[in-house]
Design an enzyme around this catalytic site. Structure first.
Site, PDB file in Angstrom:
ATOM      1  CB  SER A  56      -0.940   0.009   1.211  1.00 45.05           C
ATOM      2  OG  SER A  56      -0.204  -0.107   2.417  1.00 45.05           O
ATOM      3  N   GLY A  93      -1.906  -4.492   1.318  1.00 49.54           N
ATOM      4  CA  GLY A  93      -1.972  -5.749   2.049  1.00 49.54           C
ATOM      5  C   GLY A  93      -0.950  -6.767   1.602  1.00 49.54           C
ATOM      6  CG  ASN A 121       1.543  -5.407   4.733  1.00 52.28           C
ATOM      7  OD1 ASN A 121       1.155  -4.652   5.620  1.00 52.28           O
ATOM      8  ND2 ASN A 121       1.244  -5.211   3.461  1.00 52.28           N
ATOM      9  CG  ASP A 204      -2.931   4.777   8.480  1.00 53.10           C
ATOM     10  OD1 ASP A 204      -2.032   5.641   8.450  1.00 53.10           O
ATOM     11  OD2 ASP A 204      -3.222   4.079   7.484  1.00 53.10           O
ATOM     12  CG  HIS A 207      -1.051   3.753   4.715  1.00 51.49           C
ATOM     13  ND1 HIS A 207      -1.784   3.124   5.695  1.00 51.49           N
ATOM     14  CD2 HIS A 207      -0.604   2.782   3.886  1.00 51.49           C
ATOM     15  CE1 HIS A 207      -1.792   1.822   5.474  1.00 51.49           C
ATOM     16  NE2 HIS A 207      -1.073   1.588   4.393  1.00 51.49           N
TER      17      HIS A 207
END
Length: 252
Positions: A56, A93, A121, A204, A207
């Site tokens: 992402s 993801g 991730n 968040d 990002h």
């Protein structure tokens, strides 16, 4: 998209491998999945393709496609007269394992430069680091098998300290070690100057904002620019007389 004639934003539809059981706290913090409809297969471009293959962070989650750092690189290439097409193959993801599973799809086109941005991730899920290292190595080797002339840039990544000092240290060392072992161009830390800075990240805290992506583009260009300049000088192409900056690079 205005000003992005050479930029194609490619979205892929892939089922990501889900972790079994209830999500842990580490899993809950991971870069979220954002699979979308497949618009176009990446098999129609020329050999002057710079392909960004990542999660992402590459996809630009939460932003417009033209705000993500691959698109900003595309704008810079145009302004400097480089004849390259940028393809954003980021998928939110994505882990190194799922990236390895979809690699053959993106390699159906000739790729001049392959920018590999995966691993975050894995770390946020607490995946064994031996698996992360193995998957990244597999991706690199398969890109080279597909075309030995493809230049590969590896984006270094780091984890927040709550993952534990031993794990975070070993994770950070994966990227420079792989770059040295496989003669890759290394972007030391993709999120340098952005990670952990609230005003440069979305709510968040993971990002980057549009401004953060501009810094990411600069971090990538510090390595990518000299690579393209050397190629242009060798081929006598436009762009070879530019001065894109210095690089942190393991290749001669």
């Amino acid at each position: 998209m205005s000003g992005l004639l050479k930029f194609r934003y490619i979205l892929f539809l892939f089922l990501l491998v889900a972790c079994k059981g209830e999500p842990s706290e580490k899993q809950a913090e991971e870069l979220p999945e954002n699979a979308a409809s497949e618009e176009e297969a990446p098999g129609e471009s020329s050999g002057n393709t710079i392909l960004f293959f990542g999660d992402s962070l590459t996809a630009g989650l939460g932003l417009e496609p033209e705000q993500a750092f691959p698109a900003l690189i595309g704008e810079r290439l145009d302004s400097l007269g480089y004849d390259y097409q940028v393809v954003n193959a980021g998928l939110s993801g994505e882990t190194t394992a799922s990236g390895a599973n979809r690699l053959d799809w993106v390699l159906r086109q000739p790729v001049a430069v392959f920018v590999l941005e995966l691993g975050a991730n894995d770390g946020l899920r607490g995946i064994p680091l031996s698996e992360t290292r193995k998957n990244l190595k597999d991706i690199v080797e398969r890109v080279r098998e597909s075309d030995s002339t493809t230049r590969i840039l590896l984006a270094g990544m780091q984890l927040p300290p709550n993952m534990g000092p031993a794990y975070t240290t070993e994770f950070r060392e994966i990227f420079p070690e792989l770059a040295a072992q496989h003669n890759l161009h290394l972007i030391p830390f993709l999120l340098d100057g952005v990670g952990g800075i609230p005003e440069l990240n979305q709510q968040d805290g993971i990002h980057p904002t549009a401004e953060g992506h501009r810094i990411l583009a600069d971090n990538v260009w510090e390595v990518l620019g000299p690579v393209l300049q050397a190629e242009a000088l060798q081929a006598g192409q436009p762009g070879g007389d530019q001065t894109p900056g210095t690089a942190s690079d393991t290749r001669p």
